[in-house]
Every structure is written in C-alpha cells, then in structure tokens.
Design an enzyme around this catalytic site. Structure first.
Site, PDB file in Angstrom:
ATOM      1  N   ASN A 172       0.830  -1.211   0.000  1.00  0.00           N
ATOM      2  CA  ASN A 172       0.000   0.000   0.000  1.00  0.00           C
ATOM      3  C   ASN A 172       0.868   1.267   0.000  1.00  0.00           C
ATOM      4  O   ASN A 172       0.517   2.257  -0.632  1.00  0.00           O
ATOM      5  CB  ASN A 172      -0.951   0.002   1.202  1.00  0.00           C
ATOM      6  CG  ASN A 172      -2.257  -0.711   0.884  1.00  0.00           C
ATOM      7  OD1 ASN A 172      -2.422  -1.247  -0.216  1.00  0.00           O
ATOM      8  ND2 ASN A 172      -3.190  -0.724   1.819  1.00  0.00           N
ATOM      9  N   CYS A 177      -7.755   2.997   3.310  1.00  0.00           N
ATOM     10  CA  CYS A 177      -6.551   2.154   3.431  1.00  0.00           C
ATOM     11  C   CYS A 177      -5.238   2.911   3.257  1.00  0.00           C
ATOM     12  O   CYS A 177      -4.401   2.908   4.163  1.00  0.00           O
ATOM     13  CB  CYS A 177      -6.624   1.024   2.415  1.00  0.00           C
ATOM     14  SG  CYS A 177      -8.132   0.054   2.573  1.00  0.00           S
TER      15      CYS A 177
END
Ligand code: UGA
Length: 438
Positions: free
Chosen positions: A204, A256
């Site tokens: 991420n 996220c």
C-alpha cells in the site's frame, strides 16, 4: 472442502466469505450489526461491490454460506477462522487493534483444537504473535494472510489475485490456509508472519508513493509547460515502471492508503527508522489537495466568498460509495469554509443526503449541481462524467470555468463549447501566486 468462519462482514469479510463459499468451502460468517445481518440473510449485500450480490445469493442457495451473530458458534464449527474486523487509525498514527482484540477474546475459548486463526485485516507487524498471546493456547495456530482487495473490485481481486501471501512461523498452518485457495491460479508465497504483515504495508505504501510521484510530476509539468498526460503515459510504458497508479488527481484517499502509510511511518519510528520516502509521499498528498483548492480559488476570481461551485464526485474514487478520507469531501469542506456555495453530485450519494460537511448540498444530477455555478470541478473519475454534454452544462452554469482533476472530460469538446478548461498536470493549471499564501 474446509469449514471456515469469518468474523466481520465488512468489504473484506463479506468478500472473503462469499468468495470462499464460491470456491466450495463451507462458510459461517458472523456479523455483529443486526441491521446488516438481516440484509445478508435476505441475500442483499450491505456493501457496493461488483459481483457480490450474485455470489451472496449463490452461497445462500447452496447452503455453503451461512450468516449469524454468534462469534463463539462461528469459532466452534471452524477449521480455519478469519479475523476481518476493522483496524482504524488510532490517535497516534498506529492501527487501533481494539476490534481485533475483542474478536479474539470472543472466540478463543470456543476454538476446537487444531484451528488456524487468520489475520486478514491489515494489522501491525507483530500482530500474529500478539493474537497468539491473546488466545493463549498451544493447540491453535495464527497465520497472517493479508488482503490486496480494491474497494469496488474486491470480488475480482479475490478471484484473480496477483499473489497469495501466507505468513506463519507454523508451516503446517500456513499450508492449510494456502490450500483454501487451490482453486485459484496465482503464485503462493509462504513467509514468516512478520514478513507477510510487512508485505501489506509495503504494497500500500508503494502505491501511495507512486500516486504521489504522479502528482509531483503533474505539478512539475504545470510549472514548466509540459503536459503530464503525455509525460506519464510515456513513463508508464516502460515495463519496469508500469502504467497503473500513475494517474494524477486531487490526492489519494480512502480507508486504506492514508491509514496504512501513517501506520508504516509510526512503526518505523518505533523501530528507530525514519521512513522518509513514505513521509514525503504523505506530505505531497496533503499539498496536492491544497493545490487543487488554490486552483479553484483562482478560477473563482481569487475569492470564494459567495461563489457557486459545482462539485462533481464525492467518493474517494469511482465505483464505490465510500466517503472515508475522500479528497473530494475535504475539498468540499474547505470550499464551504471559505464561503463558497457548494452543490455536489455523485452517482453513489443520494440527493439530499446529509454530508459530514456542513453547507454542501447533494443534487440529483450533474446539471442540477451545476445550475448557476461559477466553476465546476470534477473530483472523482466516475465514468458518467465522461458523458457530460458541454453545451448542456454551459446552459446550466452561470460561469464558464471547469477544472478536471481526474482527466475524465474531453478537453477539446469543452473548449469548443466555450469553456475555460483546466486540468491537473496541464500548463494552464500552473500554480497561482495565491497558493503561496495558503
Ligand atoms: C487499496 C489497495 O489498492 C488494495 O490493494 C488494498 O487491499 C486496499 O487498499 C486495502 O488495504 O484494503 P483501495 O483503498 O480500495 O485499495 O483504493 P485504490 O484503488 O488503491 O485507490 C486509492 C486511492 O488512490 C484513491 O483515492 C484513488 O483515486 C487514488 N489513485 C489511484 C490515484 O490518485 N491515482 C492512481 O493512479 C490510482
């Protein structure tokens, strides 16, 4: 066929439950909210995910997918139990583990001997050991099996993964979890638990760094007179770089990337390492949203007081109804705070909805939002916006200025219809003087 329990029916839990049932496993999914549970038992998905309604209906009809409220019952029947509860950002940047801890204490006494507990939610490095300690039993194993599911495309991503990561210090337990996915064609990486946990944060964070790089090059192009569309397209054609995640925009958001980048930085600090590159990506992201705000202010004549702005898009990206950490919503808040009259439209947000941003109305259509507007801003890349008719928009608006932050509009058609058109990464969008004051 393995007997699986899933704790939590959010977008990760419900996707995991429906897809594992689709792969032939027997799944009990426990959900705490009575309202969500009623919907699920009736075959209605409480989340907007492409393909999930069909999998939900198939799973219920086949009897392979069962929903209930009882975490302990879920635990008793499971050979493998997935923890899919939220890990929101805590006040100090670290992930808040309280939902995970509560779920573990609800199930630990009911687990049959030999059960494998899986951390599916994004949890800090060291969490597998922490969950192991919380369970406090040596006949139960804990495995980290991070998800790489994009909201809106979660079902596709689950069934077509680039890789499956399973991390555990107990190889037998890792292999059992890996076997759940034997119906999928994807490389499986068996690692230590700490490595698997780090893989999620690293993935991420890389995406965030890449998107911030795109925004950096777009800003550079604006200043030096280049077109970032062409520049980034060519850069992405280099196979070592790749075209994905090189689209400039109003900044990356969602539930996220912002939380995981901050958590990585906080975990680095704890370990005595400054993750400067990821810190820089976060700083670029904060600046990006301010650049867009400055641009809208300049387009409105330097002052937003009383100016009417049509905001097209509210969600953090297209094909989701998620407003969490949405750059569009942050923009709406700042515009309203500066005195602008903001009317928004988003295909996933019902007209008249009350937003967490005071003073921003939600209209029924693009053209209703644009009625009387001085400036129109595209903030989310909904496909519907590519079909906006410039002439019809011009008739609705009072002004003629459009800012496209997502490269969805056809610039030529808008210029031909008399619009003063600006786009991120295009020289016409160069930083106005007044940004320096912000
Ligand atoms: C992200 C990851 O992509 C998933 O792999 C991961 O599993 C998930 O987080 C998670 O941790 O659960 P998601 O939050 O659904 O998925 O959103 P993305 O599609 O990654 O987009 C994130 C943000 O980046 C959005 O605001 C999007 O508009 C922005 N973005 C994306 C850009 O600004 N430019 C791009 O080129 C791509």
């Amino acid at each position: 066929m393995t007997s699986v329990a899933v704790i939590g029916a959010g977008y990760v839990g419900l996707t995991t439950a429906t897809c594992l049932a689709h792969l032939g496993h027997q799944v009990y999914c426990a959900e705490a909210s009575a309202q969500r549970l009623d919907l699920l038992c009736a075959g209605i998905s409480p989340i907007r995910e492409l393909g999930i309604d069909e999998l939900l209906r198939d799973g219920l009809a086949s009897g392979r997918l069962v929903f209930g409220r009882d975490n302990a019952q879920a635990a008793r029947s499971a050979e493998i139990l997935f923890l899919c509860v939220p890990t929101p950002q805590g006040d100090d940047g670290h992930a808040d583990m309280s939902f995970v801890e509560a779920a573990v204490s609800a199930v630990s006494a009911s687990l049959a001997s030999g059960t494998v507990v899986v951390n599916k939610s994004t949890v800090p490095v060291g969490s597998a050991q922490r969950v192991m300690d919380l369970i406090g039993r040596d006949d139960v194993s804990v495995v980290s099996n991070p998800e790489f599911l994009r909201e809106g495309n979660a079902v596709y991503d689950f069934l077509n993964p680039d890789r499956i990561v399973v991390g555990s210090d107990d190889r037998w337990a890792a292999m059992r979890v890996a076997q759940l996915y034997s119906g999928l064609r994807a490389p499986v990486l068996i690692t230590t638990a700490r490595s698997a946990e780090t893989i999620k944060y690293a993935s991420n964070s890389f995406l965030a760094v890449k998107a911030s790089f795109a925004n950096t090059i777009a800003a550079f192009c604006e200043e030096v007179g280049a077109e970032s569309d062409d520049v980034l397209r060519a850069v992405g054609m280099d196979r070592r770089i790749g075209a994905q995640f090189l689209q400039p925009g109003p900044g990356w958001g969602g539930s996220c990337l912002p939380k995981d980048t901050k958590a990585l930085v906080a975990m680095g600090e704890d370990a005595g390492y400054d993750v400067a590159l990821v810190r820089a990506a976060i700083a670029v992201n904060d600046a990006q949203y301010r650049r867009v705000l400055a641009r809208v202010t300049a387009m409105a004549g330097g002052c937003l007081q009383g100016r009417k702005v049509a905001l097209l898009g509210l969600t953090f990206k297209a094909n989701t109804d998620d407003l969490r950490d949405s750059p569009a919503l942050m923009l709406a808040a700042s515009l309203c705070a500066a005195g602008a009259v903001v009317r928004a439209y988003d295909p996933a947000v019902a007209a008249g909805s009350v937003l967490p941003v005071g003073g921003c109305e939600v209209a029924r259509s693009v053209y209703e939002a644009a009625t009387g507007a001085d400036v129109a801003v595209v903030a989310t890349e909904w496909e519907e916006f590519s079909r906006i008719e410039p002439e019809r928009l011009a008739l609705a608006m009072a002004g003629s200025k459009v800012l496209d932050t997502r490269a969805v509009l056809d610039r030529g058609a808008f210029v031909a219809a008399g619009f003063r058109f600006a786009a991120i990464g295009s020289p016409g969008c160069a930083t106005p003087e007044l940004e320096l004051a912000l």
